[in-house]
Design an enzyme around this catalytic site. Structure first.
Site, PDB file in Angstrom:
ATOM      1  CE  LYS A   1     116.843  58.395  69.021  1.00  0.00           C
ATOM      2  NZ  LYS A   1     117.604  57.735  70.133  1.00  0.00           N
TER       3      LYS A   1
ATOM      4  CB  CYS B   1     107.868  56.370  83.735  1.00  0.00           C
ATOM      5  SG  CYS B   1     106.545  55.414  83.022  1.00  0.00           S
TER       6      CYS B   1
HETATM    7  P1  NAD Z   1     116.009  60.353  77.693  1.00  0.00           P
HETATM    8  O1  NAD Z   1     115.114  61.537  77.744  1.00  0.00           O
HETATM    9  O2  NAD Z   1     117.434  60.533  78.027  1.00  0.00           O
HETATM   10  O3  NAD Z   1     115.978  59.707  76.213  1.00  0.00           O
HETATM   11  C1  NAD Z   1     114.782  59.414  75.563  1.00  0.00           C
HETATM   12  C2  NAD Z   1     115.006  59.498  74.056  1.00  0.00           C
HETATM   13  O4  NAD Z   1     115.369  60.834  73.711  1.00  0.00           O
HETATM   14  C3  NAD Z   1     116.130  58.601  73.558  1.00  0.00           C
HETATM   15  O5  NAD Z   1     115.730  58.008  72.350  1.00  0.00           O
HETATM   16  C4  NAD Z   1     117.293  59.564  73.370  1.00  0.00           C
HETATM   17  O6  NAD Z   1     118.161  59.171  72.336  1.00  0.00           O
HETATM   18  C5  NAD Z   1     116.591  60.854  73.001  1.00  0.00           C
HETATM   19  N1  NAD Z   1     117.344  62.037  73.425  1.00  0.00           N
HETATM   20  C6  NAD Z   1     118.160  62.140  74.514  1.00  0.00           C
HETATM   21  N2  NAD Z   1     118.689  63.371  74.590  1.00  0.00           N
HETATM   22  C7  NAD Z   1     118.209  64.074  73.534  1.00  0.00           C
HETATM   23  C8  NAD Z   1     118.385  65.414  73.081  1.00  0.00           C
HETATM   24  N3  NAD Z   1     119.164  66.278  73.732  1.00  0.00           N
HETATM   25  N4  NAD Z   1     117.734  65.797  71.970  1.00  0.00           N
HETATM   26  C9  NAD Z   1     116.932  64.935  71.313  1.00  0.00           C
HETATM   27  N5  NAD Z   1     116.730  63.653  71.689  1.00  0.00           N
HETATM   28  C10 NAD Z   1     117.353  63.224  72.799  1.00  0.00           C
HETATM   29  O7  NAD Z   1     115.326  59.235  78.625  1.00  0.00           O
HETATM   30  P2  NAD Z   1     115.927  57.833  79.068  1.00  0.00           P
HETATM   31  O8  NAD Z   1     116.992  58.060  80.083  1.00  0.00           O
HETATM   32  O9  NAD Z   1     116.207  56.998  77.894  1.00  0.00           O
HETATM   33  O10 NAD Z   1     114.646  57.198  79.786  1.00  0.00           O
HETATM   34  C11 NAD Z   1     114.325  57.419  81.135  1.00  0.00           C
HETATM   35  C12 NAD Z   1     113.322  58.541  81.280  1.00  0.00           C
HETATM   36  O11 NAD Z   1     112.146  58.235  80.544  1.00  0.00           O
HETATM   37  C13 NAD Z   1     112.848  58.705  82.722  1.00  0.00           C
HETATM   38  O12 NAD Z   1     112.747  60.082  82.982  1.00  0.00           O
HETATM   39  C14 NAD Z   1     111.482  58.056  82.738  1.00  0.00           C
HETATM   40  O13 NAD Z   1     110.587  58.524  83.719  1.00  0.00           O
HETATM   41  C15 NAD Z   1     110.993  58.395  81.370  1.00  0.00           C
HETATM   42  N6  NAD Z   1     109.936  57.498  80.950  1.00  0.00           N
HETATM   43  C16 NAD Z   1     108.676  58.004  80.946  1.00  0.00           C
HETATM   44  C17 NAD Z   1     107.628  57.181  80.614  1.00  0.00           C
HETATM   45  C18 NAD Z   1     106.237  57.707  80.593  1.00  0.00           C
HETATM   46  O14 NAD Z   1     105.386  57.028  80.081  1.00  0.00           O
HETATM   47  N7  NAD Z   1     105.972  58.889  81.110  1.00  0.00           N
HETATM   48  C19 NAD Z   1     107.866  55.841  80.277  1.00  0.00           C
HETATM   49  C20 NAD Z   1     109.179  55.370  80.271  1.00  0.00           C
HETATM   50  C21 NAD Z   1     110.218  56.229  80.624  1.00  0.00           C
END
Ligand code: NAD
Length: 496
Positions: A172, A280
């Site tokens: 997803k 990140c």
């Molecule tokens: P996000 O948490 O908004 O979304 C990530 C995924 O979760 C998406 O596929 C989204 O559709 C899903 N999602 C969003 N809200 C949801 C909910 N309420 N319930 C279930 N699923 C949900 O993150 P983003 O804005 O897409 O990405 C940026 C974030 O990701 C930053 O915080 C960044 O630090 C983090 N990140 C972390 C790493 C790591 O390796 N630690 C790597 C890349 C990005």
């Protein structure tokens, strides 16, 4: 308008309970729409994966790896197209998108060594006529949920290894930039992957919750923000699934008084502003030890930031592109406002840059803020924008305490010429990935990636050797073939 769909059992489907706009962040215009999957579409993907599993599980690891060899070639052949798709929906400049894709390909290369990685462990004669071995069996159907900021690389952290280990996959991706992720997954079939082994569903919370609660999904890998990571981990666990959930970050670099300042400044520029700070592992805080080092750092950064160019993804002379959405642009600007209101000094102000011919793009220019303190909202939160904050401290220990006290522990770095200080730092810092004069210490594909504290929920890190363990379960077999005529009577003591 093009509707980005799902990949289920080798077919593209566009069934949707709703659709959502996908923007080109460089222009601010809607470029496509994405289908938001209802629960029954997600269930169809899980069913396809479950149906493909018995045959795929029994396919020799070498044959599974051969698919990955061909997949790697196809990724390289299609790299320009993939990078353009990333640029259109994410905003990354091509040099940055190419770097992301290359790091993803390195995970495919590592997955090609599956026959070696899955060999297991064997001990002959653990007792009379008894041999014992451990093997690593696949889990079944596993799922991945990924963020917007690496639409190619982060999914490639997950499914190549899951698939070569013998699992079937449902991904997803982020609904904000879904096209490159879907296109890459389609290449797997061209590489020879049987239908149903790899599936993609576009969607949001409804799709995610269906994956988290479905009995046939045995494990979930998540990468995204910390609040969602925490929710995913708790829900997956409550539903009896193995889960690794990687979250957000606030990565600090300590700048010691003895650091090679020119080098530190160059490294900080790329690590703070590359990809608009939407990584990140972005370095978003520089902790300067001593006012003299802080003054030199600020002066050098101010000079070095002057020529930086923010602009549209399709001009490769730009250093970095827009942020992902208008909403996110406002959020980043809001953190700069709040730092200023709470007493910090905005030294270089990137709010509302004017970009010729792209006036409606979601741009934030490179921003430098001095005299930030740990009480400020902009310090506590992950800004995820091109904003570098400088905190001034009096000693290395004070700098380390600041880092250790922060809720996140993804990456960190120290700039110094002092080996003893560097060694002490790497030994005692409460962070999962540490750089010594290396600003973005993202582990290579044959090590594993993961933060500490609230940057990762779960035990095993992403990709590398930990991924082999995450996507398999260990079975230990103890076997006796008694020598001719030797038979043991009943034994009531515990076997030893
Ligand atoms: P996000 O948490 O908004 O979304 C990530 C995924 O979760 C998406 O596929 C989204 O559709 C899903 N999602 C969003 N809200 C949801 C909910 N309420 N319930 C279930 N699923 C949900 O993150 P983003 O804005 O897409 O990405 C940026 C974030 O990701 C930053 O915080 C960044 O630090 C983090 N990140 C972390 C790493 C790591 O390796 N630690 C790597 C890349 C990005």
């Amino acid at each position: 308008m093009e509707l980005v769909g799902h990949l289920i059992n080798g077919e593209i489907r566009t069934d949707a309970s709703r659709t959502q706009d996908v923007f080109n962040p460089s222009t601010g215009e809607v470029s496509r729409q994405v289908a938001i999957a209802p629960a029954n579409t997600v269930e169809a993907a899980i069913t396809a994966a479950a149906k493909a599993y018995p045959a795929w599980r029994n396919t020799p690891a070498l044959k599974r790896a051969r698919v990955m060899f061909r997949f790697k070639e196809l990724l390289e052949k299609n790299s320009d197209k993939i990078c353009r798709m990333i640029g259109e929906e994410h905003g990354k400049i091509s040099h940055d998108a190419m770097g992301e894709l290359q790091r993803g390909i390195e995970n495919v290369e590592y997955a090609c060594s599956a026959p070696e990685l899955l060999k297991g462990e064997h001990s002959r004669n653990v007792g009379p006529d008894i041999d014992s071995w451990s093997e690593f069996q696949p889990l079944g159907v596993v799922a991945g949920i990924t963020p917007f900021n690496f639409p190619a690389m982060v999914p490639l952290w997950m499914y190549p290894m899951a698939i070569v280990c013998g699992n079937c996959f449902v991904l997803k991706p982020s609904e904000r930039d879904p096209s490159s992720t879907l296109f890459i997954a389609q290449l797997l079939e061209e590489a020879g992957l049987p239908k149903g082994v790899m599936n993609v569903v576009q969607g949001d919370k409804e799709a995610v919750d269906t994956l988290l609660k479905h009995d046939d999904v045995k494990a979930v890998s998540f990468v995204g923000s910390t609040p969602i990571a925490e929710y995913i981990y708790a829900t997956a666990n409550a539903n009896g699934k193995r889960c690794q959930a990687l979250g957000g970050a606030k990565n600090h670099a300590i700048v010691m008084p003895d650091a090679d300042m020119d080098n530190a400044v160059n490294q900080l520029l790329g690590a703070a502003f590359g990809s608009s700070g939407e990584r990140c592992m972005a370095l978003s805080v520089a902790v300067a030890v001593g006012d003299e080092a802080a003054n030199r750092l600020i002066e050098s950064l101010k000079q070095a930031m002057q020529p930086l160019k923010v602009g549209a993804f399709d001009n490769s002379s730009n250093d970095f592109g827009p942020v992902i959405t208008r909403e996110h642009q406002n959020k980043v600007n809001g953190f700069i406002d709040s730092a200023e209101a709470q007493g910090a000094e905005v030294v270089v102000d990137g709010r509302n840059p004017s970009i010729e011919n792209h006036e409606n793009g979601f741009f934030v220019g490179a921003t430098l803020i001095d005299h930030v303190t740990s009480e400020m909202d902009s310090y506590k939160a992950e800004i995820f924008g091109p904003v570098l904050q400088v905190v001034r401290v009096n000693s290395m220990q004070e700098a380390m305490n600041l880092i250790n006290d922060h809720e996140y522990g993804n990456g960190t770095c120290i700039f110094t010429r002092d080996g003893e200080a560097a060694r002490y730092f790497s030994d005692h810092i409460e962070v999962g990935m540490v750089g010594i004069n290396v600003p973005l210490p993202v582990p290579v594909a044959y090590h594993s990636f993961g933060g500490w504290k609230r940057s990762l929920f779960g035990d095993l890190h992403a990709y590398g050797p930990d991924a082999v363990r995450f996507y398999t379960k260990r079975k230990t077999i103890t076997q006796r073939w008694p020598s001719a005529g030797v038979r043991e009577g009943a034994q009531f003591a515990f076997p030893s």
